[in-house]
Design a protein around this motif. Sequence first.
Motif, PDB file in Angstrom:
ATOM      1  N   ALA A 578      -9.422   3.460  25.310  1.00 24.62           N
ATOM      2  CA  ALA A 578      -9.397   2.439  24.127  1.00 24.62           C
ATOM      3  C   ALA A 578      -7.907   2.276  23.669  1.00 24.62           C
ATOM      4  CB  ALA A 578     -10.292   2.781  23.038  1.00 24.62           C
ATOM      5  N   VAL A 579      -7.041   3.651  23.911  1.00 26.68           N
ATOM      6  CA  VAL A 579      -5.901   3.747  23.765  1.00 26.68           C
ATOM      7  C   VAL A 579      -4.911   3.447  24.473  1.00 26.68           C
ATOM      8  CG1 VAL A 579      -4.136   5.321  22.359  1.00 26.68           C
ATOM      9  CG2 VAL A 579      -6.620   5.080  21.588  1.00 26.68           C
ATOM     10  N   MET A 580      -5.260   3.993  25.868  1.00 22.68           N
ATOM     11  CA  MET A 580      -4.078   4.184  26.870  1.00 22.68           C
ATOM     12  C   MET A 580      -4.274   2.966  27.954  1.00 22.68           C
ATOM     13  SD  MET A 580      -4.507   7.676  26.117  1.00 22.68           S
ATOM     14  CE  MET A 580      -3.481   8.797  25.144  1.00 22.68           C
ATOM     15  N   ARG A 581      -5.323   2.324  27.896  1.00 25.11           N
ATOM     16  CA  ARG A 581      -5.716   1.459  28.782  1.00 25.11           C
ATOM     17  C   ARG A 581      -5.553  -0.121  28.101  1.00 25.11           C
ATOM     18  NH1 ARG A 581     -10.185   4.372  32.742  1.00 25.11           N
ATOM     19  NH2 ARG A 581      -8.949   6.173  32.995  1.00 25.11           N
ATOM     20  N   VAL A 582      -5.601  -0.195  26.713  1.00 24.60           N
ATOM     21  CA  VAL A 582      -5.431  -1.307  26.090  1.00 24.60           C
ATOM     22  C   VAL A 582      -4.104  -1.084  25.264  1.00 24.60           C
ATOM     23  CG1 VAL A 582      -6.597  -2.885  24.323  1.00 24.60           C
ATOM     24  CG2 VAL A 582      -7.912  -1.564  26.358  1.00 24.60           C
ATOM     25  N   PRO A 583      -3.313  -2.205  25.189  1.00 17.86           N
ATOM     26  CA  PRO A 583      -2.149  -2.107  24.494  1.00 17.86           C
ATOM     27  C   PRO A 583      -2.582  -1.681  23.165  1.00 17.86           C
ATOM     28  CG  PRO A 583      -1.889  -4.117  25.825  1.00 17.86           C
ATOM     29  CD  PRO A 583      -3.380  -3.241  26.035  1.00 17.86           C
ATOM     30  N   THR A 584      -2.063  -0.765  22.592  1.00 18.26           N
ATOM     31  CA  THR A 584      -2.147   0.070  21.290  1.00 18.26           C
ATOM     32  C   THR A 584      -1.051   0.646  20.532  1.00 18.26           C
ATOM     33  OG1 THR A 584      -4.580   0.820  22.133  1.00 18.26           O
ATOM     34  CG2 THR A 584      -3.771   1.787  20.297  1.00 18.26           C
ATOM     35  N   ILE A 585      -1.197   0.126  19.249  1.00 23.35           N
ATOM     36  CA  ILE A 585      -0.053   0.534  18.344  1.00 23.35           C
ATOM     37  C   ILE A 585      -0.772   1.422  17.574  1.00 23.35           C
ATOM     38  CG2 ILE A 585      -0.105  -1.205  16.714  1.00 23.35           C
ATOM     39  CD1 ILE A 585       2.748  -1.106  16.315  1.00 23.35           C
ATOM     40  N   ILE A 586      -0.144   2.759  17.105  1.00 23.36           N
ATOM     41  CA  ILE A 586      -0.697   3.620  16.255  1.00 23.36           C
ATOM     42  C   ILE A 586       0.405   3.751  14.953  1.00 23.36           C
ATOM     43  CG2 ILE A 586      -1.443   6.006  15.778  1.00 23.36           C
ATOM     44  CD1 ILE A 586      -1.777   6.343  18.609  1.00 23.36           C
ATOM     45  N   ILE A 587      -0.236   3.535  13.739  1.00 22.62           N
ATOM     46  CA  ILE A 587       0.671   3.380  12.467  1.00 22.62           C
ATOM     47  C   ILE A 587       0.011   4.461  11.759  1.00 22.62           C
ATOM     48  CG2 ILE A 587       1.062   1.864  10.662  1.00 22.62           C
ATOM     49  CD1 ILE A 587       0.422  -0.482  12.463  1.00 22.62           C
ATOM     50  N   GLY A 588       1.112   5.141  11.058  1.00 18.47           N
ATOM     51  CA  GLY A 588       0.901   6.033  10.029  1.00 18.47           C
ATOM     52  C   GLY A 588       1.601   5.667   8.542  1.00 18.47           C
ATOM     53  N   MET A 589       0.883   5.715   7.346  1.00 17.84           N
ATOM     54  CA  MET A 589       1.254   5.058   5.946  1.00 17.84           C
ATOM     55  C   MET A 589       1.037   6.222   5.028  1.00 17.84           C
ATOM     56  SD  MET A 589      -0.114   0.927   6.304  1.00 17.84           S
ATOM     57  CE  MET A 589      -1.422   1.408   5.439  1.00 17.84           C
ATOM     58  N   ASP A 590       2.065   6.085   4.120  1.00 15.18           N
ATOM     59  CA  ASP A 590       1.671   6.922   2.852  1.00 15.18           C
ATOM     60  C   ASP A 590       2.787   6.264   1.822  1.00 15.18           C
ATOM     61  OD1 ASP A 590       0.958   8.933   1.398  1.00 15.18           O
ATOM     62  OD2 ASP A 590       2.363  10.335   1.979  1.00 15.18           O
ATOM     63  N   VAL A 591       2.567   6.629   0.605  1.00 17.34           N
ATOM     64  CA  VAL A 591       3.350   6.369  -0.553  1.00 17.34           C
ATOM     65  C   VAL A 591       3.892   7.510  -1.358  1.00 17.34           C
ATOM     66  CG1 VAL A 591       3.620   4.821  -2.693  1.00 17.34           C
ATOM     67  CG2 VAL A 591       2.311   4.011  -0.824  1.00 17.34           C
ATOM     68  N   SER A 592       4.930   7.800  -1.556  1.00 13.21           N
ATOM     69  CA  SER A 592       5.456   9.030  -2.417  1.00 13.21           C
ATOM     70  C   SER A 592       5.991   8.552  -3.696  1.00 13.21           C
ATOM     71  CB  SER A 592       6.299   9.832  -1.699  1.00 13.21           C
ATOM     72  OG  SER A 592       7.512   9.284  -1.654  1.00 13.21           O
ATOM     73  N   HIS A 593       5.615   9.434  -4.700  1.00 13.67           N
ATOM     74  CA  HIS A 593       6.132   9.103  -6.146  1.00 13.67           C
ATOM     75  C   HIS A 593       7.253   9.734  -6.544  1.00 13.67           C
ATOM     76  CE1 HIS A 593       2.735   6.342  -6.073  1.00 13.67           C
ATOM     77  NE2 HIS A 593       1.957   7.316  -5.548  1.00 13.67           N
ATOM     78  N   GLY A 594       7.948   9.431  -7.582  1.00 11.21           N
ATOM     79  CA  GLY A 594       8.848  10.264  -8.407  1.00 11.21           C
ATOM     80  C   GLY A 594       8.288  11.472  -8.851  1.00 11.21           C
ATOM     81  N   SER A 595       9.125  12.605  -9.187  1.00  6.95           N
ATOM     82  CA  SER A 595       8.748  13.843  -9.583  1.00  6.95           C
ATOM     83  C   SER A 595       8.009  13.609 -11.268  1.00  6.95           C
ATOM     84  CB  SER A 595      10.020  14.829  -9.893  1.00  6.95           C
ATOM     85  OG  SER A 595      10.828  15.020  -8.719  1.00  6.95           O
ATOM     86  N   PRO A 596       7.323  14.641 -11.445  1.00  3.76           N
ATOM     87  CA  PRO A 596       6.766  14.317 -12.774  1.00  3.76           C
ATOM     88  C   PRO A 596       7.680  14.269 -13.794  1.00  3.76           C
ATOM     89  CG  PRO A 596       5.598  16.443 -11.837  1.00  3.76           C
ATOM     90  CD  PRO A 596       6.851  15.885 -10.847  1.00  3.76           C
ATOM     91  N   GLY A 597       7.355  13.329 -14.853  1.00  2.00           N
ATOM     92  CA  GLY A 597       8.315  13.014 -15.802  1.00  2.00           C
ATOM     93  C   GLY A 597       9.344  11.743 -15.604  1.00  2.00           C
ATOM     94  N   GLN A 598       9.171  11.428 -14.081  1.00  2.00           N
ATOM     95  CA  GLN A 598      10.198  10.407 -13.872  1.00  2.00           C
ATOM     96  C   GLN A 598       9.208   9.168 -13.557  1.00  2.00           C
ATOM     97  OE1 GLN A 598      11.944  12.380 -10.357  1.00  2.00           O
ATOM     98  NE2 GLN A 598      13.947  12.366 -11.301  1.00  2.00           N
ATOM     99  N   SER A 599       8.992   8.574 -14.764  1.00  2.00           N
ATOM    100  CA  SER A 599       7.855   7.497 -14.725  1.00  2.00           C
ATOM    101  C   SER A 599       8.836   6.037 -14.128  1.00  2.00           C
ATOM    102  CB  SER A 599       7.032   7.347 -15.993  1.00  2.00           C
ATOM    103  OG  SER A 599       8.274   6.931 -16.909  1.00  2.00           O
ATOM    104  N   ASP A 600       9.892   6.117 -14.077  1.00  2.00           N
ATOM    105  CA  ASP A 600      10.629   4.935 -13.884  1.00  2.00           C
ATOM    106  C   ASP A 600      11.405   4.883 -12.600  1.00  2.00           C
ATOM    107  OD1 ASP A 600      12.678   7.227 -14.777  1.00  2.00           O
ATOM    108  OD2 ASP A 600      14.150   5.835 -15.402  1.00  2.00           O
ATOM    109  N   VAL A 601      11.168   6.067 -12.018  1.00  2.00           N
ATOM    110  CA  VAL A 601      11.677   6.269 -10.558  1.00  2.00           C
ATOM    111  C   VAL A 601      10.714   5.539  -9.441  1.00  2.00           C
ATOM    112  CG1 VAL A 601      12.178   7.533  -8.535  1.00  2.00           C
ATOM    113  CG2 VAL A 601      12.437   8.312 -10.890  1.00  2.00           C
ATOM    114  N   PRO A 602      11.182   4.513  -8.695  1.00  2.00           N
ATOM    115  CA  PRO A 602      10.454   3.677  -7.780  1.00  2.00           C
ATOM    116  C   PRO A 602       9.673   4.569  -6.872  1.00  2.00           C
ATOM    117  CG  PRO A 602      12.565   2.642  -8.004  1.00  2.00           C
ATOM    118  CD  PRO A 602      12.658   4.148  -8.664  1.00  2.00           C
ATOM    119  N   SER A 603       8.526   4.183  -6.781  1.00  2.00           N
ATOM    120  CA  SER A 603       7.875   4.973  -5.365  1.00  2.00           C
ATOM    121  C   SER A 603       8.558   4.381  -4.126  1.00  2.00           C
ATOM    122  CB  SER A 603       6.398   4.423  -5.486  1.00  2.00           C
ATOM    123  OG  SER A 603       5.932   4.981  -6.663  1.00  2.00           O
ATOM    124  N   ILE A 604       8.192   5.129  -3.111  1.00  2.00           N
ATOM    125  CA  ILE A 604       8.870   5.048  -1.809  1.00  2.00           C
ATOM    126  C   ILE A 604       7.529   4.931  -0.627  1.00  2.00           C
ATOM    127  CG2 ILE A 604      10.202   5.724   0.148  1.00  2.00           C
ATOM    128  CD1 ILE A 604      11.746   5.461  -2.560  1.00  2.00           C
TER     129      ILE A 604
END
Length: 850
Positions: A578-604
């Motif tokens: 299902a992965v190697m005989r059919v064209p397959t893309i594997i995607i990983g996703m996450d969001v990181s946030h500023g340190s505690p107390g940095q509420s105005d820092v954009p998330s990434i």
Amino acid sequence: MDSSKSALLPIARRGNGSKGQKIQLRTNHFRVAITYEDGNPVVAKGIGRKILENVQDTYKSDLGSKYFAYDGDKTLFTVGPLPANKLDFSVVLEDMSCSRGNTRSDDADRKRLRRPNKSKKFNVAITFAKQISIQAIDGALQGIETNHLQDAIRVLDVILRQNAARQGCLLVRQSFFHNDAKFFSKEHGGFYLCRGFHSSFRTTQGGLSLNMDVSSTLIVKPGPVVDFLTANQGKNRFSIDWKEAERTLKNLRVKVITTNQEYKITGLSRLPCKDQTFIWKQKKGNGEVEEEIKVFDYYKKNHDIRLHDSGDLRCINVGKPKRPTYFPMELCHLVSLQRYTKALTIFQRSNLVRESIQKPLDKRNMLNRALENCNYNDDTLLQECGVRIGSEFTQVEGHILPTPNLKVGNGKDIIPSNGRWNFNNKEFVKPVKVTGWAVVNFSVQCDPHRIVRDLIRCGKMKGMDVVLPLDVFEEGHRFKAAPGSVRVEKMFEVMKLKFRDQDWGKPEFLLCILSKNSNVYGPWKKRTLIEDGIKNQCIAPPNIVKDQYLTNVLLKINAKLGGLNSELAIERSLGIPAVMRVPTIIIGMDVSHGSPGQSDVPSISAVVSSREWPLISKYKACVRTQSPKVEMIDNLFNRVSDKVDDGIMRELLDDFKSCSGMKPDHIIVFRDGLSESQFNQVLNIELGQMKQACKFLEENWYPKFTVIIAQKKHHTRFFQERRPADNVPPGTIIDSKICHPRNNDFYLCAHAGMLGTTRPTHYHVLYDEIGFSTDDLQELVHSLSYVYQRSTTAISVDFAAFFHDKGTAMKFEDMSETSSSHGGITTSGAAPVPPMPKLNKAVATSMFFC
């Protein structure tokens, strides 16, 4: 997505895995029994806790002798109904001080009254809200979910919190911490690592269970504020950085030793105590007179207190910005059990990680003692709910998946042992030739020429042809004390002159040698990857550089320059159809946030994707900024016009097509960093965006999606039954008994726990149009833990999910400074989110993050 369509829900379990050797385990879930009467289930912060306890004691008959479970805020629970749907009471508290357990977990919500020894009257209104049935838990255990399930679990969790609050514990969500020195680490810059316990109820296939684990948090060292600041900054009291001190102290609580009153710190005075003035209002006759007086003089004149530091320290402000209330700092003591939420240095973090490590047997013994000391079965409310908690770790059966085989150079095989392997007498499967490169040395303790000689020698053994560098550039002594950005610019000035004079053109690769804790790393990455587009590798070599260290460096260099160190045998045999005989893309996703107390820092938001199908070992990263503290990725699909989509998915799909020559028919998404309450949002927001991006790219293109959540922040641990001192073997899967009663989830311990107790990754299969069998999906996830190109060990989470963490970490600069430098207001009234600096095209498709 089309709002007319019904919302997607997580798919149900399709069966358990069958591959691998069985293993008997114990887990830190304790069986919960719910008893019944006549065959039917029983129906079921701050100063507020003290008020409700007073109500319960004073008006026992009016309450029908009911006991409360109070959440410390605005909600309380009773077993069975009260005599009336609305009740009003008034109580008087003589002692207004709060015990440790009376505070809420959020620092911003903690409030202390300023006059603890004076009585105060409170009016209390109790109004019926709704009925919650413990039957909801029974239904969930049979795979029938109701709207009341989470409410019923919440009731039981609130009872656990209340139990801890009555013992004077610090409460942090479902964790609690005792004010007991035996749980504290040694001091680190004015704070301790405090060990405590997490406890929460979980519905599982085996019934209701109590999940209990050792937890940890940082707490401020109680005592004189001055002592804390000197320890925190590593300075004496006469050289304290007051700007930094104010950031550190804000919102902490202090007790003024002359009055025994407690306050929350709102700031510091701008001037020392001997110079800071305030308006002193004094009664005179029938009126008041105002006198401007210095804080130092006020305490000497009015309280006969002569400050030992002669008033050279700043004052603690506990008032409002326009109406400050000052206390001399040396009269203020930090109270106990306060969380330290400020950012830590790399050195502090590494020390704390070492101190938090617990071997499996130590952790298991500590949990046994904690459960015994908590004595939950004597809790009145749990008894009234018919809940009784067992004392034995739950027994579960796992199965150990076969270890994936790896292919390396010259067709040779590597069979990892205990999740580890090495390249002794082995070559990389696709080594690159390193030419047109140079060395940049920012470290005075390293001999760069020796590093070069040994790197060339080791490269030859791995099949890499590393030619002599064009030059070795040394940093001038006069710049070593300069800011990192200045040091980098000066180095590039020297390099550009040499490369121009020699007509070498731009270097293809740079090896950057740094000292430990260098201030150069961030500016260097920004300059090379964003401005100049030069692939590079930073190292901070130890005093004695061994071949194993150099091999690890070569692993990273080879991957960054487009090579491949090893590949899975199943990649060549197309072992997962299902992965190697059919064209397959594997995607990983996450969001990181500023340190505690940095509420105005954009998330990434960081998304990585495979790019050379049928390989699943090479990835591209895409990193964007988004609104602070927003967990859902909001730019997967970003329609600019009828013909332009500027979203992340389009960028990754275009890259896959350019590398593989076709569009993917299967898209496998690994999403990290989410709680179970956010699963539906992934399905109905992020998956919706990804499908929109595909449709926008080609109207009649409908690839099949599989969406998997990878959770690392949970509290389930496993222990071997026969070898309790050892961690579970790599490749251990648990997909029964303590898993969700209905949903498709499993635990995987892919790596060898070399330090402490292995933390399994909890995978939740939310959506599966591809139609994986349970065995194939588990084998794929396990195999992905062995394709991390910069390592010779299996990693704890699948490769795609792990690499998006690395992509997130590449921020290049302090985003808080970036955000503050952008003016303007958005239509919502919030400050605009600054865009992420774009990678230079020369490195954008490389594994720069490896």
